[in-house]
Design an enzyme around this catalytic site. Structure first.
Site, short mmCIF file in Angstrom:
data_model
loop_
_atom_site.label_atom_id
_atom_site.label_comp_id
_atom_site.label_asym_id
_atom_site.label_seq_id
_atom_site.Cartn_x
_atom_site.Cartn_y
_atom_site.Cartn_z
N GLY A 66 0.93 -1.13 0.11
CA GLY A 66 0.00 -0.13 -0.16
C GLY A 66 0.89 1.18 -0.12
O GLY A 66 0.33 2.33 0.43
N GLY A 80 2.06 3.03 -2.44
CA GLY A 80 1.83 3.94 -3.48
C GLY A 80 1.07 5.09 -3.11
O GLY A 80 1.19 6.44 -4.08
N TYR A 87 -16.71 -2.45 8.08
CA TYR A 87 -15.19 -1.88 8.24
C TYR A 87 -14.54 -2.18 9.52
O TYR A 87 -13.69 -2.36 9.74
CB TYR A 87 -15.14 -0.51 7.93
CG TYR A 87 -13.99 0.18 7.91
CD1 TYR A 87 -13.00 -0.03 6.56
CD2 TYR A 87 -13.49 0.77 9.07
CE1 TYR A 87 -11.75 0.66 6.92
CE2 TYR A 87 -12.47 1.53 9.00
CZ TYR A 87 -11.41 1.39 7.84
OH TYR A 87 -10.27 2.21 7.92
N ALA A 88 -15.22 -1.78 10.50
CA ALA A 88 -15.04 -1.75 12.11
C ALA A 88 -14.88 -3.29 12.25
O ALA A 88 -13.84 -3.50 13.00
CB ALA A 88 -16.27 -1.22 12.77
N LYS A 90 -11.39 -4.25 11.20
CA LYS A 90 -10.28 -3.68 12.03
C LYS A 90 -10.19 -4.18 13.42
O LYS A 90 -9.01 -4.35 14.01
CB LYS A 90 -10.59 -2.13 11.98
CG LYS A 90 -10.39 -1.44 10.49
CD LYS A 90 -9.17 -1.70 9.94
CE LYS A 90 -8.84 -1.20 8.68
NZ LYS A 90 -7.71 -1.47 8.15
#
Length: 263
Positions: A18, A20, A160-161, A164
Site C-alpha cells: 500500500g 503507493g 469495516y469496523a 479492523k
C-alpha cells in the site's frame, strides 16, 4: 542499547504494502530515511514507482513492485523473491483497506465479502507469509493497520469496523505464537487522516469539520504523522513491544468530546 542509533535500520529490508499513496507512502519514505531498503508494493504499480522514485531522489534505497494482497500466491511469491534477493525481511507493513459505507441491513453478500477480502483476508496473507519468513530467520516486525474503528463505530461502518477489530486480534495471536521465535507483531490505529480513502469526506464540509472537531487538536492528521509510529514499531526502540495497538488519532479515542462542561 545505543540510543543514538535506536531508530536506525541500516542494512535492514522492509516491505510496505500500500506504499503507493497516503499512509503507506509516508511509511515507506520514513523507513527509508532511517536506512532501510524498502520494497514498495501497491496494487497500482505506478503509485509504487512514484514512491520509490521519491525515496531514491532523497538518497534512499527502494524498489517498486505490483502486489494484490487478495492473491495469496502473489504474496507468497513476493516474500520469497525478497528472501532470494536479500536473504532477509526485517519489517512487513500492511496498510491497504477499503470501505463500503452503508447500514448493515443494506449490505449485500458481495459487498461484505469484498471488504473482508481486502481488509482482513489480505492482511492475513501478508502477516502469515511474512511471519513465516521472520520466524525462520529468528527476528522481524509485523505491522498491520487497524483503525479507531476497532474500538468505536458510527452508522455505516459496521463491516469495516469488524475487519479492523479482527486485525487487532490476529496481531495479538501472532504476537503470542511468534514471540518465542523472536518476531514482534503490532497494530496501528489511525484516526481521521487525509488520505485517498477519506478524500470523499472533504467534499462535505459539515462532515469534514465535525471529524476535525473530534480531535483535541481540532484538525485532521497527516500521513507523515502516522509514519513515526511505523518507524518506532519497526525499530530497536520497540524491541520489547508486541501484541499491542498504537492509536494515532489526535485523542479521538481518549476524549468524550460531546460536550465541554464549564469548569
Amino acid at each position: 542499547m545505543n540510543y543514538k542509533d535506536m531508530f536506525r535500520m541500516d542494512g535492514e529490508v522492509a516491505l510496505v504494502v500500500g506504499g503507493g499513496s497516503g499512509i503507506g507512502q509516508a511509511a515507506a519514505e520514513a523507513l527509508a530515511a532511517q536506512g532501510a531498503r524498502v520494497v514498495v508494493a501497491d496494487l497500482r504499480l505506478e503509485g509504487a514507482e512514484e514512491t520509490a522514485s521519491r525515496i531514491q531522489a532523497a538518497g534512499g534505497q527502494a524498489e517498486a513492485v505490483q502486489l494484490d494482497l487478495v492473491d495469496h500466491s502473489a504474496v507468497r511469491h513476493r516474500i520469497n523473491n525478497i528472501l532470494t534477493r536479500y536473504a532477509r525481511l526485517d519489517t512487513a507493513v500492511s496498510t491497504p483497506s477499503i470501505n463500503v459505507r452503508k447500514p448493515l441491513l443494506e449490505y449485500t453478500d458481495e459487498e461484505f465479502d469484498r471488504v473482508l477480502s481486502v481488509n482482513l483476508k489480505g492482511t492475513f496473507h501478508l502477516l502469515t507469509e511474512a511471519g513465516r519468513a521472520m520466524a525462520h530467520q529468528g527476528s522481524g516486525s509485523l505491522i498491520a493497520f487497524s483503525s479507531i474503528r476497532s474500538l468505536v463505530v458510527e452508522p455505516g461502518q459496521g463491516v469495516y469496523a469488524a475487519t479492523k477489530a479482527g486485525t487487532v486480534q490476529m496481531i495479538r495471536a501472532l504476537a503470542a505464537e511468534l514471540g518465542p521465535k523472536g518476531v514482534r507483531a503490532n497494530a496501528i490505529g489511525p484516526g481521521v487522516i487525509d488520505t485517498p480513502l477519506t478524500a470523499p469526506i472533504k467534499n462535505q464540509p459539515d462532515w469534514y469539520n465535525a471529524y476535525a472537531a473530534k480531535s483535541v487538536f481540532g484538525r485532521w492528521g497527516k500521513p507523515e504523522e502516522v509514519a513515526g509510529a511505523v518507524v518506532f514499531l519497526a525499530s530497536k526502540a520497540a524491541s520489547y513491544i508486541t501484541g499491542t495497538i498504537i492509536f494515532v488519532d489526535g485523542g479521538w479515542t481518549a476524549v468524550d468530546g460531546r460536550f465541554t462542561p464549564p469548569l
